[in-house]
Design a protein around this motif. Structure first.
Motif, PDB file in Angstrom:
ATOM      1  N   TRP A 145       0.838  -1.211   0.000  1.00  0.00           N
ATOM      2  CA  TRP A 145       0.000   0.000   0.000  1.00  0.00           C
ATOM      3  C   TRP A 145       0.863   1.247   0.000  1.00  0.00           C
ATOM      4  CZ3 TRP A 145      -4.699  -1.479  -0.989  1.00  0.00           C
ATOM      5  CH2 TRP A 145      -5.200  -2.664  -0.451  1.00  0.00           C
ATOM      6  N   SER A 146       0.398   2.313  -0.639  1.00  0.00           N
ATOM      7  CA  SER A 146       1.050   3.614  -0.479  1.00  0.00           C
ATOM      8  C   SER A 146       0.792   4.088   0.956  1.00  0.00           C
ATOM      9  CB  SER A 146       0.465   4.628  -1.459  1.00  0.00           C
ATOM     10  OG  SER A 146      -0.871   4.918  -1.095  1.00  0.00           O
ATOM     11  N   ALA A 147       1.628   5.025   1.423  1.00  0.00           N
ATOM     12  CA  ALA A 147       1.457   5.551   2.782  1.00  0.00           C
ATOM     13  C   ALA A 147       0.056   6.140   2.948  1.00  0.00           C
ATOM     14  CB  ALA A 147       2.517   6.602   3.070  1.00  0.00           C
ATOM     15  N   ARG A 148      -0.414   6.801   1.902  1.00  0.00           N
ATOM     16  CA  ARG A 148      -1.726   7.450   1.965  1.00  0.00           C
ATOM     17  C   ARG A 148      -2.848   6.413   2.070  1.00  0.00           C
ATOM     18  NH1 ARG A 148      -4.801  11.906  -0.280  1.00  0.00           N
ATOM     19  NH2 ARG A 148      -6.326  11.138  -1.765  1.00  0.00           N
ATOM     20  N   THR A 149      -2.777   5.367   1.230  1.00  0.00           N
ATOM     21  CA  THR A 149      -3.825   4.343   1.277  1.00  0.00           C
ATOM     22  C   THR A 149      -3.776   3.593   2.599  1.00  0.00           C
ATOM     23  OG1 THR A 149      -3.667   4.096  -1.107  1.00  0.00           O
ATOM     24  CG2 THR A 149      -4.793   2.353   0.077  1.00  0.00           C
ATOM     25  N   LEU A 150      -2.552   3.332   3.087  1.00  0.00           N
ATOM     26  CA  LEU A 150      -2.440   2.642   4.372  1.00  0.00           C
ATOM     27  C   LEU A 150      -3.070   3.483   5.487  1.00  0.00           C
ATOM     28  CD1 LEU A 150      -1.375   0.059   5.654  1.00  0.00           C
ATOM     29  CD2 LEU A 150       0.805   1.219   6.041  1.00  0.00           C
ATOM     30  N   ALA A 151      -2.897   4.805   5.406  1.00  0.00           N
ATOM     31  CA  ALA A 151      -3.481   5.683   6.426  1.00  0.00           C
ATOM     32  C   ALA A 151      -5.001   5.752   6.305  1.00  0.00           C
ATOM     33  CB  ALA A 151      -2.881   7.083   6.321  1.00  0.00           C
ATOM     34  N   GLN A 152      -5.531   5.475   5.125  1.00  0.00           N
ATOM     35  CA  GLN A 152      -6.991   5.398   4.977  1.00  0.00           C
ATOM     36  C   GLN A 152      -7.520   4.065   5.513  1.00  0.00           C
ATOM     37  OE1 GLN A 152      -7.484   5.996   0.771  1.00  0.00           O
ATOM     38  NE2 GLN A 152      -7.212   8.207   0.909  1.00  0.00           N
ATOM     39  N   LEU A 153      -6.611   3.078   5.527  1.00  0.00           N
ATOM     40  CA  LEU A 153      -7.001   1.715   5.885  1.00  0.00           C
ATOM     41  C   LEU A 153      -6.862   1.448   7.373  1.00  0.00           C
ATOM     42  CD1 LEU A 153      -7.941  -0.707   4.254  1.00  0.00           C
ATOM     43  CD2 LEU A 153      -5.542  -1.259   3.809  1.00  0.00           C
ATOM     44  N   ARG A 154      -5.752   1.920   7.962  1.00  0.00           N
ATOM     45  CA  ARG A 154      -5.545   1.622   9.385  1.00  0.00           C
ATOM     46  C   ARG A 154      -5.150   2.892  10.129  1.00  0.00           C
ATOM     47  NH1 ARG A 154      -1.433   3.926   9.254  1.00  0.00           N
ATOM     48  NH2 ARG A 154       0.684   3.170   8.912  1.00  0.00           N
ATOM     49  N   GLY A 155      -5.675   3.008  11.336  1.00  0.00           N
ATOM     50  CA  GLY A 155      -5.361   4.160  12.178  1.00  0.00           C
ATOM     51  C   GLY A 155      -4.762   3.684  13.482  1.00  0.00           C
ATOM     52  N   TRP A 156      -3.860   4.506  14.043  1.00  0.00           N
ATOM     53  CA  TRP A 156      -3.104   4.112  15.241  1.00  0.00           C
ATOM     54  C   TRP A 156      -3.199   5.220  16.278  1.00  0.00           C
ATOM     55  CZ3 TRP A 156       2.343   5.844  16.202  1.00  0.00           C
ATOM     56  CH2 TRP A 156       2.939   5.171  17.275  1.00  0.00           C
ATOM     57  N   LEU A 157      -3.603   4.873  17.473  1.00  0.00           N
ATOM     58  CA  LEU A 157      -3.614   5.822  18.594  1.00  0.00           C
ATOM     59  C   LEU A 157      -2.423   5.510  19.469  1.00  0.00           C
ATOM     60  CD1 LEU A 157      -5.436   7.985  20.205  1.00  0.00           C
ATOM     61  CD2 LEU A 157      -5.961   6.027  21.676  1.00  0.00           C
ATOM     62  N   PRO A 158      -1.371   6.359  19.442  1.00  0.00           N
ATOM     63  CA  PRO A 158      -0.217   6.093  20.304  1.00  0.00           C
ATOM     64  C   PRO A 158      -0.533   6.411  21.760  1.00  0.00           C
ATOM     65  CG  PRO A 158       0.140   8.094  19.031  1.00  0.00           C
ATOM     66  CD  PRO A 158      -1.212   7.564  18.632  1.00  0.00           C
ATOM     67  N   GLN A 159       0.380   5.992  22.649  1.00  0.00           N
ATOM     68  CA  GLN A 159       0.113   6.172  24.083  1.00  0.00           C
ATOM     69  C   GLN A 159       0.204   7.626  24.529  1.00  0.00           C
ATOM     70  OE1 GLN A 159       2.281   4.067  27.197  1.00  0.00           O
ATOM     71  NE2 GLN A 159       1.600   2.137  26.286  1.00  0.00           N
ATOM     72  N   HIS A 160       1.160   8.378  23.939  1.00  0.00           N
ATOM     73  CA  HIS A 160       1.404   9.718  24.472  1.00  0.00           C
ATOM     74  C   HIS A 160       1.188  10.770  23.395  1.00  0.00           C
ATOM     75  CE1 HIS A 160       3.163   7.673  27.851  1.00  0.00           C
ATOM     76  NE2 HIS A 160       3.983   7.029  27.048  1.00  0.00           N
ATOM     77  N   PRO A 161       0.137  11.588  23.512  1.00  0.00           N
ATOM     78  CA  PRO A 161      -0.016  12.668  22.536  1.00  0.00           C
ATOM     79  C   PRO A 161       1.086  13.702  22.741  1.00  0.00           C
ATOM     80  CG  PRO A 161      -1.651  12.901  24.276  1.00  0.00           C
ATOM     81  CD  PRO A 161      -0.905  11.624  24.544  1.00  0.00           C
ATOM     82  N   ASP A 162       1.472  14.349  21.665  1.00  0.00           N
ATOM     83  CA  ASP A 162       2.573  15.291  21.690  1.00  0.00           C
ATOM     84  C   ASP A 162       2.026  16.634  21.227  1.00  0.00           C
ATOM     85  OD1 ASP A 162       5.104  16.169  21.884  1.00  0.00           O
ATOM     86  OD2 ASP A 162       5.798  15.357  19.975  1.00  0.00           O
ATOM     87  N   ASP A 163       2.101  17.657  22.064  1.00  0.00           N
ATOM     88  CA  ASP A 163       1.586  18.977  21.678  1.00  0.00           C
ATOM     89  C   ASP A 163       2.677  20.033  21.806  1.00  0.00           C
ATOM     90  OD1 ASP A 163      -1.105  18.237  21.172  1.00  0.00           O
ATOM     91  OD2 ASP A 163      -1.469  18.168  23.329  1.00  0.00           O
ATOM     92  N   PRO A 164       3.674  20.008  20.907  1.00  0.00           N
ATOM     93  CA  PRO A 164       4.744  20.999  21.030  1.00  0.00           C
ATOM     94  C   PRO A 164       4.264  22.415  20.721  1.00  0.00           C
ATOM     95  CG  PRO A 164       5.032  19.698  19.026  1.00  0.00           C
ATOM     96  CD  PRO A 164       3.881  19.105  19.762  1.00  0.00           C
ATOM     97  N   PHE A 165       3.183  22.529  19.930  1.00  0.00           N
ATOM     98  CA  PHE A 165       2.666  23.850  19.549  1.00  0.00           C
ATOM     99  C   PHE A 165       1.204  23.969  19.963  1.00  0.00           C
ATOM    100  CE2 PHE A 165       5.629  22.450  16.162  1.00  0.00           C
ATOM    101  CZ  PHE A 165       6.670  23.324  16.457  1.00  0.00           C
TER     102      PHE A 165
END
Ligand SMILES: Nc1ncnc2c1ncn2[C@@H]1O[C@H](COP(=O)(O)OP(=O)(O)OP(=O)(O)O)[C@@H](O)[C@H]1O
Length: 259
Positions: free
Chosen positions: A75-95
């Motif tokens: 899959w292309s990165a774009r199609t893979l991102a349409q296909l599967r989503g990932w919630l990591p443990q630590h959100p990062d809010d530098p801005f």
């Protein structure tokens, strides 16, 4: 390659995943189809997050790993991102950013390069916020949110991504009991609507309340997987979680407590 509409959303065969000296799984076989709800349980440091990242294609693995009917690399990165989503443990809010902007990030895989979000994208983001009980938060700065509010924004962004396979790493972190049940109930509906959901969880009884299948990691690559009723037992949980566990009867259903 166009996005597959197969109902088999994740297929692993003889999958080996590890990091540094830790072997998360050896020879993992796993099939996840539309409607499946898989909870991953195991002790701290056993490799649950590493495995989840590997299932997302974001961490190396050996063996066969297919998402949506084809190897991830196909899959292309774009199609893979349409296909599967990932919630990591630590959100990062530098801005500083608004809650709405944070949720709209979930729409990026669906936009053309330099395309602005459409009314549909804005509606999907608003619906995701409402589903997480955050209607009215759209203009808030993410850096000012409480831990539970920030966690629900991350989940809303994942919902806005509308993948078919959801990989959630400890999504109940920071949530109060009502929030935990609301998230579990919401993702039950998402699975019923045709997605497959994987969650790393630490609470055995919430996992049993929500999951259709369990994957237990024992350490050193050993694992056990199957429908909840085939896997759940005091001996399995005791072995996996490092403390003896016993089952109480809860209106005919087992409720597991520390012995
Ligand atoms: N980049 C790295 N370098 C060295 N060790 C690492 C690295 N990433 C992870 N580890 C180690 O690998 C092990 C597995 O980490 P992982 O985050 O997958 O565990 P986990 O089962 O999700 O744990 P927890 O329940 O505490 O979140 C841990 O001991 C961790 O310290």
């Amino acid at each position: 390659m166009s996005e597959a509409r197969t109902s088999m959303l994740l297929r692993a065969r003889r999958l080996d995943v590890g990091v540094a000296q830790v072997r998360a799984v050896s020879g993992l076989d796993l099939d996840l189809k539309a409607g499946d709800r898989l909870a991953i349980l195991g002790r701290n440091g056993v490799g649950k997050s590493t495995l989840l990242a590997a299932l997302a294609g974001l961490h190396p693995s050996q063996g066969e790993l297919e998402c949506g009917g084809a190897p991830l690399a196909r899959w292309s990165a774009r199609t893979l991102a349409q296909l599967r989503g990932w919630l990591p443990q630590h959100p990062d809010d530098p801005f500083a950013s608004s809650v709405e902007e944070a949720v709209l990030v979930g729409r990026h895989p669906w936009l053309e390069r330099f395309e602005w979000e459409s009314e549909d994208d804005l509606r999907i983001a608003a619906d995701a916020l409402a589903a997480m009980g955050l209607a009215g938060f759209a203009r808030r700065n993410v850096q000012t949110l409480s831990g539970g509010e920030r966690q629900r924004v991350s989940i809303a962004a994942l919902l806005a991504q509308t993948p078919r396979l959801y990989l959630l790493d400890e999504p109940l972190t920071h949530l109060d009991l009502a929030g935990q049940i609301a998230v579990l109930d919401h993702f039950r509906g998402v699975a019923d609507a045709g997605a497959a959901i994987v969650m790393v969880l630490h609470d055995i009884n919430l996992a049993l309340r929500w999951a259709s299948h369990l994957l237990i990691l024992f350490g050193d690559g050993a694992w056990q997987a199957g429908p909840v009723d085939e896997v759940a037992s005091a001996s399995v949980f005791g072995r996996a979680l490092g403390h003896p566990v016993r089952a109480l009867d809860d209106a005919g259903r087992p409720h597991f407590v520390p012995a």
